[in-house]
Design an enzyme around this catalytic site. Structure first.
Site, mmCIF file in Angstrom:
data_model
loop_
_atom_site.group_PDB
_atom_site.id
_atom_site.type_symbol
_atom_site.label_atom_id
_atom_site.label_comp_id
_atom_site.label_asym_id
_atom_site.label_seq_id
_atom_site.Cartn_x
_atom_site.Cartn_y
_atom_site.Cartn_z
ATOM 1 N N ASP A 45 45.332 51.679 25.465
ATOM 2 C CA ASP A 45 45.132 51.556 24.011
ATOM 3 C C ASP A 45 46.376 51.820 23.147
ATOM 4 O OD1 ASP A 45 42.771 51.895 25.366
ATOM 5 O OD2 ASP A 45 42.082 53.586 24.179
ATOM 6 N N GLN A 61 48.449 54.844 24.935
ATOM 7 C CA GLN A 61 48.000 55.541 26.136
ATOM 8 C C GLN A 61 48.940 55.172 27.272
ATOM 9 O OE1 GLN A 61 44.591 57.582 26.614
ATOM 10 N NE2 GLN A 61 45.962 57.981 24.895
ATOM 11 N N TRP A 69 45.903 53.643 35.888
ATOM 12 C CA TRP A 69 45.447 54.588 34.874
ATOM 13 C C TRP A 69 45.456 55.987 35.502
ATOM 14 C CZ3 TRP A 69 41.697 58.244 34.051
ATOM 15 C CH2 TRP A 69 41.486 58.613 32.718
ATOM 16 N N ASP A 171 38.546 59.540 20.557
ATOM 17 C CA ASP A 171 39.301 58.519 19.823
ATOM 18 C C ASP A 171 39.206 58.684 18.299
ATOM 19 O OD1 ASP A 171 39.480 57.691 22.449
ATOM 20 O OD2 ASP A 171 38.042 56.055 22.229
HETATM 21 C C1 FRU Z 1 39.601 53.005 25.745
HETATM 22 C C2 FRU Z 1 39.657 54.425 26.289
HETATM 23 C C3 FRU Z 1 39.437 55.447 25.194
HETATM 24 C C4 FRU Z 1 40.120 56.664 25.739
HETATM 25 C C5 FRU Z 1 41.299 56.068 26.469
HETATM 26 C C6 FRU Z 1 41.700 56.806 27.713
HETATM 27 O O1 FRU Z 1 40.290 52.103 26.570
HETATM 28 O O2 FRU Z 1 38.701 54.598 27.323
HETATM 29 O O3 FRU Z 1 38.103 55.664 24.838
HETATM 30 O O4 FRU Z 1 40.526 57.552 24.743
HETATM 31 O O5 FRU Z 1 40.930 54.743 26.808
HETATM 32 O O6 FRU Z 1 42.878 56.264 28.245
#
Ligand code: FRU
Length: 498
Positions: A45, A61, A69, A171
């Site tokens: 994000d 992110q 991830w 968020d």
């Molecule tokens: C959306 C999300 C958010 C969270 C982030 C974690 O893609 O799942 O809700 O904060 O990514 O990386």
């Protein structure tokens, strides 16, 4: 016992990892030419979008340790034109008890937003620790130079989700209205996606106002990355709903009652109908424009660039406007024009019923360009399709098709034959105008296609992974004749983002 590392120590480790992994980036063939992408590692994000003193800040992110991830940090880039970005040091690393558990190897500074509080840039984000009851809390970090951030001693400023709401609670998006700061946080009530609204006079003490909006039962069981903002004389709510067939970049237009703390939607659609568009965030810049950037991927599609040790990119920035019919329109920001290089213009072309017209016979255009064309269809002729075949191989077996079907009044991006590694799907955007004319405005990069329809009426963003040599561009008709009023194609300069 080991002393827990400080924020600065964690940041140094993250920055060191970026430097190390840089040397390991392998084949550059999937690297994009003008989209922001992971410098190394993994990004998702966009976070903390803001402009201050003429400088745009894009936080995101970021896993600086791997192309999967993982431990979420906030990466950071700056720009003065939304097109050329400079990488900055990592802005946030998990380091505090509410976001870092060394023993369990659990940590995360999840998504959030940024505001200027006087001269202090303040990031508001979610501290995430899987496996505990209040696994998501809201925290803030401040900076006077816009580069180095200090976590606030009052953290977490919101330490649990309100009674009756899910502990999926993340968020935060913060904005100022009148005297007060407001925050929406993505969450759920009884398995319906929802946003919790908060109010504050100082960014550290937050009063829960209530649930400002929630799913009607069909709009997902959790709303990630909410964004609530004024546009024209309306309020707009963008969410990324989870587990719904009903779209994943929902935009609602409606009104906001600050007294009651309720957003009332009047209409709903998708801000983008492509598969690779998620977690959009907006901000207002100093020209008064509402700019949107989204993650140009989707957690459940493929990431072929992982073989080269990086994953993830952002969409081109778009400007949002309110259409006359009250729907939100998205337009590529005009700054992108600075990237235009070789230009080819075609005037009116008449295509017969089953026709194709080669727009790239000289191979002038590789895999990084902008194309705009306008079609006029015969009145009452609904049985057929018109459109573009892009990234086409010599033998035609590989192609990405952007088409308009007047029978359904939909624009489609068909990636069924877009290359072995592409996610295969037919993405469809329903249109509202229906007047025998259609404008397609397309941005192609090494492994992406973004389509804007008419005057921002619909957008579709998809990642594609065709062979780099598949660069055919063709106009085509299927089952119907049609006229193309004009076509403009511009090759794009490389922005030098590495
Ligand atoms: C959306 C999300 C958010 C969270 C982030 C974690 O893609 O799942 O809700 O904060 O990514 O990386």
């Amino acid at each position: 016992m080991n002393q827990q590392k400080t924020h600065n120590e964690q940041l140094s480790l993250a920055n060191q990892s970026v430097a190390n992994l840089k040397g390991e980036l392998k084949d550059a063939s999937y690297r994009l030419n003008y989209h922001f992408m992971a410098p190394v590692g993994w990004i998702n994000d966009p976070n903390g979008l803001i402009q201050h003193n003429g400088v745009y800040h894009l936080f995101y992110q970021f896993n600086p340790y791997s192309f999967h991830w993982g431990p979420m940090h906030w990466g950071h880039a700056t720009s003065t034109d939304l097109v050329h970005w400079n990488h900055e040091p990592v802005a946030l690393a998990p380091s505090e008890d509410y976001e870092y558990d060394e023993a369990k190897n659990e940590m995360g500074c999840f998504s959030g937003s940024a505001v200027m509080n006087g001269d202090v840039m303040t990031l508001i984000y979610t501290g995430h620790l899987e496996g505990i009851e209040n696994k998501e809390v809201q925290a803030i970090a401040t900076s006077t130079d816009g580069i180095h951030f200090t976590k606030h001693p009052a953290n977490p400023v919101i330490s649990k989700s309100p009674e009756g709401l899910s502990n999926e609670f993340r968020d935060p998006k913060v904005w100022k209205h009148g005297e007060f700061w407001y925050m929406v946080v993505g969450t759920a009530v009884d398995n319906d996606g929802a946003i919790a609204l908060y109010k504050s006079s100082n960014l550290t003490e937050w009063e829960y106002v209530g649930i400002a909006a929630k799913s009607d039962g069909t709009q997902g069981d959790m709303w990630e990355c909410p964004d609530l903002f004024p546009l024209g004389d309306k309020y707009v709510l963008i969410t990324s709903p989870m587990n719904t067939d009903n779209g994943k970049s929902t935009v609602m237009t409606g009104s906001m009652d600050y007294e009651k703390g309720i957003f009332t939607p009047e209409s709903q659609r998708e801000i983008d109908y492509g598969i690779d568009f998620y977690a959009a965030q907006t901000f207002e810049d100093d020209k008064g424009r509402r700019i949107l950037i989204a993650w140009m991927d989707f957690p459940f599609t493929e990431f072929p660039s992982k073989v080269d040790k990086w994953s993830g990119a952002m969409t081109i920035p778009r400007e949002l406007t309110l259409g006359e019919d009250g729907f939100v329109c998205s337009h590529p920001v005009q700054e992108l024009r600075a990237l235009r290089d070789i230009h080819k213009h075609y005037g009116k072309l008449a295509l017969s019923k089953e026709d194709a017209y080669d727009l790239n016979s000289n191979k002038t255009f590789k895999h990084s360009y902008e194309l705009k064309c306008k079609w006029t269809l015969l009145e009452n002729e609904k049985d057929g399709k018109v459109g573009l075949r892009l990234r086409q191989s010599e033998d035609g077996s590989e192609q990405t098709i952007v088409s308009y079907d007047p029978a359904t009044n939909e624009v489609m991006v068909d990636t069924t034959h877009a290359g072995e590694l592409s996610h295969k799907a037919v993405n469809k955007a329903p249109l509202r105008t229906d007047n025998n004319e259609i404008t397609l405005h397309v941005f192609v990069d090494t492994c992406s296609v973004e389509v804007f329809v008419n005057d921002g009426e619909a957008a579709l963003s998809t990642r594609i992974y065709p062979d780099l040599a598949s660069n055919g561009i063709e106009l085509y008709t299927e089952g119907m004749e049609a006229t193309v009023e004009y076509i403009d194609i511009w090759s794009f300069k490389n922005t030098g983002i590495s």
